[in-house]
Design an enzyme around this catalytic site. Structure first.
Site, mmCIF file in Angstrom:
data_model
loop_
_atom_site.group_PDB
_atom_site.id
_atom_site.type_symbol
_atom_site.label_atom_id
_atom_site.label_comp_id
_atom_site.label_asym_id
_atom_site.label_seq_id
_atom_site.Cartn_x
_atom_site.Cartn_y
_atom_site.Cartn_z
ATOM 1 C CB THR A 476 -0.885 -0.008 1.254
ATOM 2 O OG1 THR A 476 -0.082 -0.478 2.357
ATOM 3 C CG2 THR A 476 -2.058 -0.959 1.089
ATOM 4 C CE LYS A 638 6.469 6.487 -9.196
ATOM 5 N NZ LYS A 638 7.910 6.569 -9.521
ATOM 6 C CD GLU A 710 -10.959 -0.893 2.939
ATOM 7 O OE1 GLU A 710 -11.722 -1.839 3.079
ATOM 8 O OE2 GLU A 710 -10.478 -0.249 3.894
HETATM 9 MO MO1 MOS Z 1 -9.578 -3.892 4.723
HETATM 10 S S1 MOS Z 1 -11.078 -5.132 4.022
HETATM 11 O O1 MOS Z 1 -10.141 -3.438 6.271
HETATM 12 O O2 MOS Z 1 -8.105 -4.692 4.669
#
Ligand code: MOS
Length: 744
Positions: A476, A638, A710
């Site tokens: 991430t 980025k 998300e």
């Molecule tokens: Mo997220 S579904 O809380 O990794």
């Protein structure tokens, strides 16, 4: 790489490459399975071949005699685990191998441990199990007649009415509406399919357990493992510096780390378990299959007066979460005088659902945002104009405003970037050769979450500053975010920040989920940096060998790595060397405060996409996507862009490709592999134009950053389905939208 998407006039223009990028591409980044413990034995999970029943007996004699085999554990020859673990983190309502019940096809019923992985796997094939088989329930549609009420969802009643004065029921409001649309929307059970299959290496030394385990939360894993093994939490360390994708299914602690830790303790050797791709499909959770019905009532001008959203989501006899579709979308996405939500669950003999990227919103937005498009068609109204008309400015049913909401700007900027004004509203109006071309759009939404977090900042005598926390980076960008924020807090180049994360011994941090890692950990970096600067100044004025000894602390200030006193300036490295210490450090914490009752915190966005559908084969292809996100301040453009692109690609899978084939009669996932469970590959992904609005949300946290992990996936499937309707005139309410559903 140049940043083509930085907002004009953005306050924050930082855009750096991943600080762990070199490690990733050179193989230097070690994942759990890469850990080579000395004398490690290899465990291989043995899975049930029926979905429901009781194991009468298991014949392990041949396996025990097989080359290299050290032990075969089964419910009849147990590895002791104890209850009382944190059910939030276990992912199941029971512990593996503690009883002879089979609750789903592909459940762990044994563990073979051998000198090598291949020996363990071969020996596992020699074990036979004799079951008392009972017929499973494995189909969502078949189970709907027996659906149950979960009682509460997201802290509210599972059946929730927000009705205007004098309105008795939602159906009354719908009956009084000038225009209504209604649709039933279905989607299959899905699997996270992270690039890195789950793996654990358990090493005991002097009653201390070190667990290398790819996880979104080292601390939750630690708590579960300690409880299940009956050891003090202080005796467990969980290490997970690099994680090859999580998407929610590396939050819970699944069977393999529990069994690896227990087997390693019993055998007195390290034990490594690496799940096969197929095993990950049943051992590590899924996203519920969902059937939803959305009925909308509106005035002729498009004003929503009634939103009715019902859902049936699959759950498991083994527990787990479930996809909570209405309560995460229709609950608050639009203003409407009347809102009715109804969430039911269908309990099946299948592996337990767990959180999966945008749990609830992913499915809920497909239903709601498709229904909005159906309403727009019926009203002959532009889909963007319809959404602008119903934009909510206060959280429905609660008298709280949003801390910062610029969804209207997402629509306008997105429409402009995409060229939405070139869209002829008539379906099937654009044909290019053998392709029918259409444009669609939808809204993205995801709540901003924030958890307490601590960070340690350490000035080192070698001239670098270490910034560390027990958070996680699932790919991430957290390694980079820590470096960027450390650099900003200390006025030093990113290259001088040494980051560390993914180790339960680092500063307390619950980890990475709920799109909350940056929003939680980020503010603590500044607090820790401030505390460390104070420590540095204190050392400078009190230590006898310091050039600043005796200067009043109030006369010393920190400036980009130097301490500045009247007529004197010294770098922190020179200071630390002069006084003979290796470093000065401080830990700082940040947590949500009372503001959290006074506002609603949500990230928003809008997707616009163009599709083409082949007139003869029905094949849908994406041409381009524009996504505009209102996520507050963006810490690093980025990696943020990469996050949103990843979310959009996740949504392409939802829209066009993904679905587990659960055989109704056997409960077996028939396509538990990446050859048949289709994920988007590069050829499926069109150019994605990601654009961030720049509205720091400082009511949410001092950083002004909400989460973006998300939100990017929410609404994508609806935008694509809406574009397919525009291209073809066909409304497909069943995901994934495969070509067979589009054949004329
Ligand atoms: Mo997220 S579904 O809380 O990794």
């Amino acid at each position: 790489m140049t940043m083509q998407n930085a907002a004009p006039g953005a306050a924050r223009t930082v855009s750096v490459s991943r600080v762990d990028g070199r490690l990733k591409v050179t193989g230097g980044a070690r994942y759990a399975a890469d850990h080579l413990a000395e004398r490690a034995a290899h465990g291989y999970l043995l899975l049930s071949t029926v979905a429901r029943g009781t194991i009468r007996s298991m014949d392990v004699a041949a396996a025990e005699r097989a080359p290299g085999v050290l032990a075969v554990y089964t419910p009849f020859r147990k590895l002791e685990l104890q209850g009382g673990g944190n059910p939030f983190s276990v992912g199941h309502s029971w512990l593996p191998l503690q009883d002879a019940e089979v609750r789903y096809h592909g459940q762990a019923i044994g563990l073979v441990v051998a000198e090598s992985f291949e020996q363990a796997r071969d020996a596992a094939a020699l074990v036979s199990a004799d079951y008392d088989v009972r017929p499973p329930a494995a189909s969502l549609p078949d189970g709907i007649a027996q659906a149950t009420d979960p009682g509460r969802v997201n802290g509210e009643p599972s059946v929730l009415d927000l009705l205007a004065e004098g309105v008795g029921t939602i159906d009354e409001a719908l009956a009084a509406s000038e225009v209504t649309v209604s649709g039933t929307y279905t989607q299959p059970l899905k699997h996270h399919s992270a690039m890195e299959p789950h793996a654990t290496v358990a090493v005991w030394q002097d009653d201390q357990l070190t667990l290398h385990n790819g996880t979104q939360s080292a601390s939750l894993t630690l708590g579960t493992i300690a409880a299940a093994l009956g050891v003090e939490p202080a005796r467990v360390r969980v290490i997970s510096p690099h994680v090859g994708g999580g998407f929610g299914n590396k939050i819970a602690t699944w069977a393999h780390p529990l069994l690896a830790a227990a087997a390693a303790r019993t055998l007195g050797r390290p034990v490594k378990i690496v799940l096969t791709r197929e095993q990950t499909f049943t051992i590590t959770g899924n996203r519920s299959a969902v059937q939803q019905t959305v009925t909308l009532g509106a005035r002729r001008d498009g004003t929503l007066v009634a939103v009715k959203h019902q859902a049936y989501s699959s759950q498991s006899t083994s527990g787990g979460t479930f996809e909570a579709s209405p309560h995460t979308t229709s609950r608050y996405l639009y203003r409407s005088e009347n809102i009715h939500l109804d969430q039911k669950i269908v309990t099946l003999d299948i592996p337990p659902p767990t959180w999966m990227r945008a749990p609830g919103q992913e499915s809920g937005s497909f239903a709601l945002e498709t229904a909005l498009d159906e309403l727009a068609v019926k009203l002959r109204m532009d889909p963007v104009a319809l959404r602008l008309r119903n934009n909510a400015t206060v959280y429905p049913g609660r008298n709280v405003p949003w801390s910062s909401k610029h969804l209207d700007e997402c629509y306008r900027v997105g429409a402009q970037r995409f060229g939405w004004d070139r869209r002829d509203p008539a379906p099937r109006s654009v044909v290019r050769g053998e392709w029918l071309v259409g444009m669609g759009m939808a809204t993205a939404v995801y709540p901003a979450e924030r958890f307490p977090a601590s960070v340690k900042v350490r000035f080192q005598a070698d001239g670098d500053v270490a910034v560390s926390s027990a958070t996680a980076d699932l790919g991430t960008g957290m390694w980079t975010v820590l470096a960027v924020l450390g650099s900003e807090a200390l006025g030093l180049p990113v290259a001088r920040i040494r980051t560390d994360l993914g180790d339960s011994t680092l500063a307390t941090n619950i980890g990475a989920f709920g799109s909350g890692a940056t929003a939680s950990t980020g503010p603590a970096v500044a607090v820790a940096a401030e505390a460390a600067r104070t420590e540095l100044i204190t050392l400078a004025v009190t230590h006898e060998r310091s050039p600043l000894h005796g200067v009043p602390a109030a006369d010393v200030r920190y400036d980009r790595g130097d301490l500045v006193a009247p007529e004197r300036r010294i770098g922190f490295a020179a200071l630390l060397q002069a006084v003979g210490v290796t470093g000065v450090e401080a830990t700082g914490s940040a947590a949500p405060g009372p503001e959290h009752g006074q506002h609603a915190f949500t990230s928003f966005g809008a997707h616009f996409c163009e599709v083409r559908v082949n007139r003869w084969t029905g094949e849908p292809r994406l041409t381009r996507i524009t996504t505009v996100i209102d996520g507050g301040a963006i810490v690093n453009a980025k990696t943020a862009r990469s996050q949103i692109s990843g979310g959009v690609i996740f949504g392409i899978g939802q829209a066009l490709l993904e679905g587990a084939q659960v055989e109704p009669a056997t409960g077996r996932i028939a396509n538990a592999n990446l050859a048949e469970y289709l994920l988007p590959v590069n050829a499926d992904v069109p150019p994605i134009d990601v654009h961030f609005l720049d509205h720091p949300d400082t009511l949410f946290n001092p950083l002004g950053a909400r989460g973006i992990g998300e939100v990017g996936t929410v609404g994508v499937a609806a935008a694509i389905g809406n574009a397919i309707h525009h291209a073809t005139g066909r409304r497909i309410r069943d995901l994934p939208i495969t070509l067979d559903k589009l054949l004329d």
